[in-house]
Design an enzyme around this catalytic site. Structure first.
Site, PDB file in Angstrom:
ATOM      1  N   ASP A  27      -6.598   5.146   9.477  1.00 17.82           N
ATOM      2  CA  ASP A  27      -5.717   4.350  10.333  1.00 17.82           C
ATOM      3  C   ASP A  27      -6.176   2.899  10.231  1.00 17.82           C
ATOM      4  OD1 ASP A  27      -4.001   3.319  12.162  1.00 17.82           O
ATOM      5  OD2 ASP A  27      -4.861   4.299  13.903  1.00 17.82           O
ATOM      6  N   ILE A  28      -5.970   2.330   9.053  1.00 15.83           N
ATOM      7  CA  ILE A  28      -6.454   0.984   8.762  1.00 15.83           C
ATOM      8  C   ILE A  28      -5.367  -0.020   9.126  1.00 15.83           C
ATOM      9  CG2 ILE A  28      -7.503  -0.510   7.030  1.00 15.83           C
ATOM     10  CD1 ILE A  28      -9.044   2.114   7.686  1.00 15.83           C
ATOM     11  N   GLU A  29      -5.638  -0.860  10.109  1.00  9.70           N
ATOM     12  CA  GLU A  29      -4.622  -1.774  10.624  1.00  9.70           C
ATOM     13  C   GLU A  29      -5.058  -3.231  10.549  1.00  9.70           C
ATOM     14  OE1 GLU A  29      -2.968  -0.518  14.324  1.00  9.70           O
ATOM     15  OE2 GLU A  29      -3.251   1.594  13.880  1.00  9.70           O
ATOM     16  N   GLY A  30      -5.989  -3.514   9.664  1.00  9.83           N
ATOM     17  CA  GLY A  30      -6.438  -4.885   9.497  1.00  9.83           C
ATOM     18  C   GLY A  30      -7.402  -4.980   8.332  1.00  9.83           C
TER      19      GLY A  30
END
Length: 449
Positions: free
Chosen positions: A173-176
Site C-alpha cells: 500500500d505504497i502511497e508516496g
C-alpha cells in the site's frame, strides 16, 4: 450411553468447526478487510467501538483475507522495520525488541493462527500514507525481502513481532515516495516462497486513477495474486459508479488480462466501510453490493470487495457481513440480487494500457486545516516522528504538534500537542492511512544506542 453420544457429537461439531474451507484466490466473492489502524477510533471517542484484537473479526465466515496495517517504517533503529497497530500494539504502548523500534506483538500469534484455522489468510501490509517506504537499489530491496521473510513469513529470526505465527504473504500500500526497486523486493519474496510448503500471496492496494501514480511500475513488472483498488478519495470513487467517464474498473480489468504478469490476478473493488472511513467514496451496503454484482457480471477479473477497515465495518452495523452475504456464491452460482445499472465504460480496451487518461491522477485533499476540520488529515501513529506544525487526528479531535515529537500521544503528559477541538465533520475527514496526500513529515528518528 447418552453421555458418550453427546460427547461424540460435540467432538464432531468441534472438529467440523476447525476444518474451515481454505482460502481460494480464484473465487469472485472474496472479502478482504484491513485491520490494524483503528480507523473508527481516530474519528470517535466512544471506546466501546474501538478496534478489537484480531480474532474478534474471525468468528464467522464474512471475511476471507486480512491485511495487517501497517509496516510503515522500512529501515528504523538498528536497520530493522517497524509496525504500528494503533490501540492494539505500538511502540508507544508495548515493549520493543532491543536496539530497534519494532514492538513485540507476540501476544497476537494465537489470534493470527485462529484466523488462519478458519480458512482466512492474514498478510502484512507495507506502506500507508505515513510510511517511510523506499529503496535505493535492487540489492537493498532484495535484502529487505529476506528481512520480511524472516520476520513475518516462512523464515526465522530473533525478531518475530508475531512470535511463532507465520503470515500468508505481503500487501503493498505504497502511497508516496518512489517504488523504484520494488520489483526486486517482490521477486525475492517469490523466490523464497517457491520452495515453501504453504502458499504465500502478494497483493497491492493502488488508488483507482489508472495507472496508479506510485504502484504502476511494480504492478507491471511482477506477478500479483490480487489488487485491492481503492475506489474512494478520488474522482473514480464508488459515488461515480454510474458515470462512465469516471468509473474505470474496465481499465483495471484490461490491465489484468493484457498487461499483468499474472493473467489470473483478481481485481477487488476497494470501499470505505462507513462514512467516517474515508474523505469520499462511501456508499451504503445495498449500493455497494449492487455495484459489485454488476461488475462481476461484466468483468471476469473481479475477485471481490476490499473494505477499509474492520473497526469501521463492525461499528457500521456489520457492514462486512452485509457485503459478504450479498456477493456470496454457492459453488459457481451467484447469490441472486438485482443490480443497479452501471454503464459500460467507453475507455480504450487496447492491449497497450494508456499512459494517461482524461482525468487528473489524484484527488488532493485540502492542505489548509481549519479548527475542527479534519479533511485530509491522517491519524496519529506512534512510530512516526512529527515536526512542529504537523496535524493529526486522534480520538476524534484535531491536534497540531507544538514542536518535534516522536511517540508522545496527543493529550499525553509530554504536552507535545495542541488540541484544536473535535472534528466538526467526520464525513469530510480522511482519518486513516489510506489518503492520497501526506500532511505529516516523516522526520528522522534518532537511532537507538
Amino acid at each position: 450411553m447418552a453421555s458418550f453420544w453427546l460427547t461424540s457429537v460435540l467432538s464432531a461439531l468441534s472438529l467440523g468447526a476447525l476444518q474451515a474451507s481454505a482460502f481460494d484466490n480464484s473465487r469472485s466473492d472474496n472479502l478482504a478487510v484491513y485491520w490494524g489502524q483503528n480507523s473508527y477510533g481516530a474519528t470517535h471517542s466512544d471506546t466501546a467501538n474501538f478496534q478489537k484484537t484480531l480474532s474478534t473479526y474471525c468468528q464467522d465466515d464474512s471475511i476471507d483475507a486480512i491485511p495487517i496495517a501497517f509496516l510503515n517504517v522500512f529501515f528504523g533503529a538498528g536497520g530493522v522495520p517497524s509496525i504500528d497497530l494503533s490501540n492494539i500494539c505500538s511502540t508507544a504502548d508495548d515493549p520493543v525488541f532491543s536496539g530497534t523500534n519494532m514492538p513485540d506483538c507476540s501476544f497476537l500469534a494465537s489470534d493470527i493462527q485462529f484466523c488462519q484455522s478458519k480458512g482466512k489468510i492474514v498478510t502484512i501490509s507495507l506502506g500507508g500514507a505515513t510510511g517511510a517506504a523506499s529503496f535505493t537499489s535492487d540489492d537493498q530491496a532484495s535484502a529487505f525481502g529476506d528481512t520480511i521473510w524472516n520476520t513475518f513469513l516462512g523464515g526465522s529470526s530473533s525478531i518475530r513481532p508475531f512470535g511463532g505465527a507465520v503470515l500468508d504473504g505481503i500487501d503493498l500500500d505504497i502511497e508516496g515516495g518512489s517504488t523504484a526497486h520494488f520489483a526486486a523486493f517482490v521477486n525475492r519474496i517469490r523466490t523464497l516462497a517457491s520452495g515453501a510448503s504453504k502458499k504465500y500471496y502478494v497483493t497491492a492496494a493502488p488508488q483507482c486513477p489508472f495507472p496508479d501514480a506510485y504502484l504502476s511500475t511494480v504492478l507491471n513488472a511482477v506477478g500479483f495474486d490480487a489488487v485491492y483498488v481503492q475506489f474512494y478519495n478520488n474522482y473514480c470513487g464508488l459515488t461515480n459508479a454510474n458515470n462512465p467517464n469516471d468509473w474505470d474498473f474496465d481499465l483495471w480489468d484490461n490491465w489484468a488480462k493484457n498487461t499483468a504478469v499474472n493473467k489470473n490476478v483478481k481485481i477487488y473493488i476497494g470501499a470505505p466501510a462507513s462514512s467516517t472511513a474515508a474523505g469520499s467514496g462511501y456508499v451504503d451496503a445495498s449500493t455497494l453490493a449492487n455495484i459489485a454484482l454488476q461488475t462481476r457480471s461484466q468483468y471476469s477479473s473481479f475477485g471481490g470487495v476490499m473494505l477499509w477497515d474492520a473497526s469501521q465495518a463492525y461499528a457500521n452495523g456489520r457492514f462486512d457481513a452485509a457485503i459478504k452475504n450479498a456477493i456470496r456464491q454457492g459453488g459457481s452460482t451467484p447469490t441472486s440480487s438485482k443490480p443497479i445499472t452501471v454503464s459500460t465504460s467507453s475507455h480504450s480496451t487496447s492491449t497497450t494500457p494508456p499512459t494517461s487518461t482524461s482525468h487528473s491522477t489524484t484527488a488532493t485533499p485540502t492542505t489548509t486545516v481549519k479548527s475542527g476540520s479534519c479533511a485530509g488529515v491522517s491519524a496519529w501513529v506512534a512510530n512516526v516522528a512529527y515536526n512542529g506544525g504537523d496535524t493529526v487526528v486522534y480520538n476524534g479531535h484535531l491536534w497540531t504538534a507544538k514542536w518535534w515529537s516522536y511517540g508522545d500521544t496527543p493529550g499525553g503528559a509530554a504536552g507535545d500537542w495542541t488540541d484544536l477541538g473535535a472534528c466538526t465533520s467526520f464525513a469530510a475527514a480522511v482519518p486513516t492511512a489510506h489518503v492520497a496526500a501526506k500532511h505529516a513529515t516523516v522526520a528522522s528518528v534518532p537511532t537507538a544506542a
